[in-house]
Enzyme design. Structure first.
Site, PDB file in Angstrom:
ATOM      1  N   HIS A   1       0.878  -1.212  -0.050  1.00  0.00           N
ATOM      2  CA  HIS A   1       0.042   0.289  -0.089  1.00  0.00           C
ATOM      3  C   HIS A   1       1.120   1.278   0.073  1.00  0.00           C
ATOM      4  O   HIS A   1       1.792   1.342   0.890  1.00  0.00           O
ATOM      5  CB  HIS A   1      -0.911   0.050   1.286  1.00  0.00           C
TER       6      HIS A   1
ATOM      7  N   ASP B   1      -1.005   5.581  -6.726  1.00  0.00           N
ATOM      8  CA  ASP B   1      -2.048   6.387  -6.697  1.00  0.00           C
ATOM      9  C   ASP B   1      -1.949   7.549  -7.463  1.00  0.00           C
ATOM     10  O   ASP B   1      -0.644   8.070  -7.340  1.00  0.00           O
ATOM     11  CB  ASP B   1      -2.464   6.907  -5.374  1.00  0.00           C
TER      12      ASP B   1
ATOM     13  N   HIS C   1      -0.967  10.281  -3.051  1.00  0.00           N
ATOM     14  CA  HIS C   1      -2.275   9.804  -2.464  1.00  0.00           C
ATOM     15  C   HIS C   1      -3.519  10.963  -2.868  1.00  0.00           C
ATOM     16  O   HIS C   1      -4.450  10.806  -3.210  1.00  0.00           O
ATOM     17  CB  HIS C   1      -2.276   9.137  -1.334  1.00  0.00           C
TER      18      HIS C   1
END
EC number: 3.1.4.46
Length: 293
Positions: A43, A72, A85
């Site tokens: 992540h 992202d 992000h």
């Protein structure tokens, strides 16, 4: 633990037969998208140890045997895709304001590492100071075919044309079609419209529908069948999962990759229920845990 998972998968076996007819076939043995695989998705990279969404974070995740690195995407004022992000620069850089209001040249001047040292002094390292915000191109140049990519289209309504730019970059780096291994790139989004667009542009590019907790609370079989028309999986908030809705999602032949699972006990529980992977800030921990399954 392995017995619990085997039992859960046996209960789901009839539903999983339908996986063979999803928009992107994912049932072949050895395929990254096989329901028999348990995937470690780093992540934002190994973001529990290193400043998120930096090249160093992805390099660390690779060393920790992550199956995928997560990217992202945001888009700059001059139309360049960067890996970050937030829509704003404030949290993870020394800049301020919206990404869309700054050029790539502006953003390249920013420090994307020092914030981590300040937020987590127990994990601080001198080499984090001055880390840069990478572009999508820089990440693909650095890792090429030696990584698997789980890419989120962030705020696609704010960034028209993001999907086309993303696909063009993947094509440039030969990460689509016959040039890549099955499942090497997965596109995820909270935006159904963005995923449908990706699926229309590249029908063989796997997509995963991200789901908020409130969506899981009202999830229906009909909604899951709708997701299945354009996606191979669902990515819900792990806190919204229970044994019953895990079984429901899997019975529709969808892969299940919840976010963001950082606690070992949660990892064990989710694996016992039958998830097919997790997003985690600690890929080394999940890699160790999943060996028992």
């Amino acid at each position: 633990m392995r017995k619990n998972r085997i039992l859960a998968l046996f209960v789901l076996s009839l539903g999983l037969l339908s996986f063979m007819v999803t928009p992107v076939s994912a049932a072949s043995k050895g395929n990254l998208l096989s329901p028999d695989r348990i995937l470690t998705v780093a992540h934002r990279g190994a973001s529990g140890y290193v400043p998120e969404h930096t090249i160093l974070s992805y390099e660390t995740a690779q060393k920790m045997k992550a199956d995928f690195i997560e990217l992202d995407l945001q888009m700059t004022k001059d139309g360049k895709l960067i890996v970050m992000h937030d829509e704003k620069l404030d949290r993870t850089t020394n800049g301020m304001g919206w990404v869309k209001d700054h050029t790539l040249a502006d953003i390249k001047k920013l420090d994307a590492g020092s914030w981590f040292n300040e937020a987590y002094p127990e994990k601080a390292k001198p080499q984090y100071v001055g880390l840069k915000v990478p572009t999508l191109e820089e990440v693909l140049d650095r890792f090429g075919k030696h990584a698997n990519y789980y890419i989120e289209t962030k705020s696609p309504d704010t960034y028209p044309g993001m999907e086309e730019k993303l696909i063009a970059s993947l094509q440039k780096h030969k990460l689509l079609g016959k040039h890549s291994k099955p499942g090497q790139v997965i596109i995820q989004s909270f935006s159904k419209e963005s995923l449908v667009k990706v699926h229309q542009l590249q029908p063989n590019l796997p997509t995963v529908q991200l789901l908020e907790a409130k969506q899981m609370a009202s999830m229906t079989d009909a909604a899951l069948e709708e997701i299945k028309t354009y996606a191979v999986g669902a990515g819900p908030d792990y806190k919204a999962l229970n044994q019953e809705n895990v079984r429901m999602i899997r019975s529709h032949g969808l892969l299940l990759h919840p976010y963001t699972v950082n606690n070992e006990a949660d990892m064990h529980r989710l694996l016992d229920w039958g998830v097919t992977g997790v997003f985690t800030n600690y890929p080394d921990l999940f890699h160790k845990v999943k060996k028992g399954y």
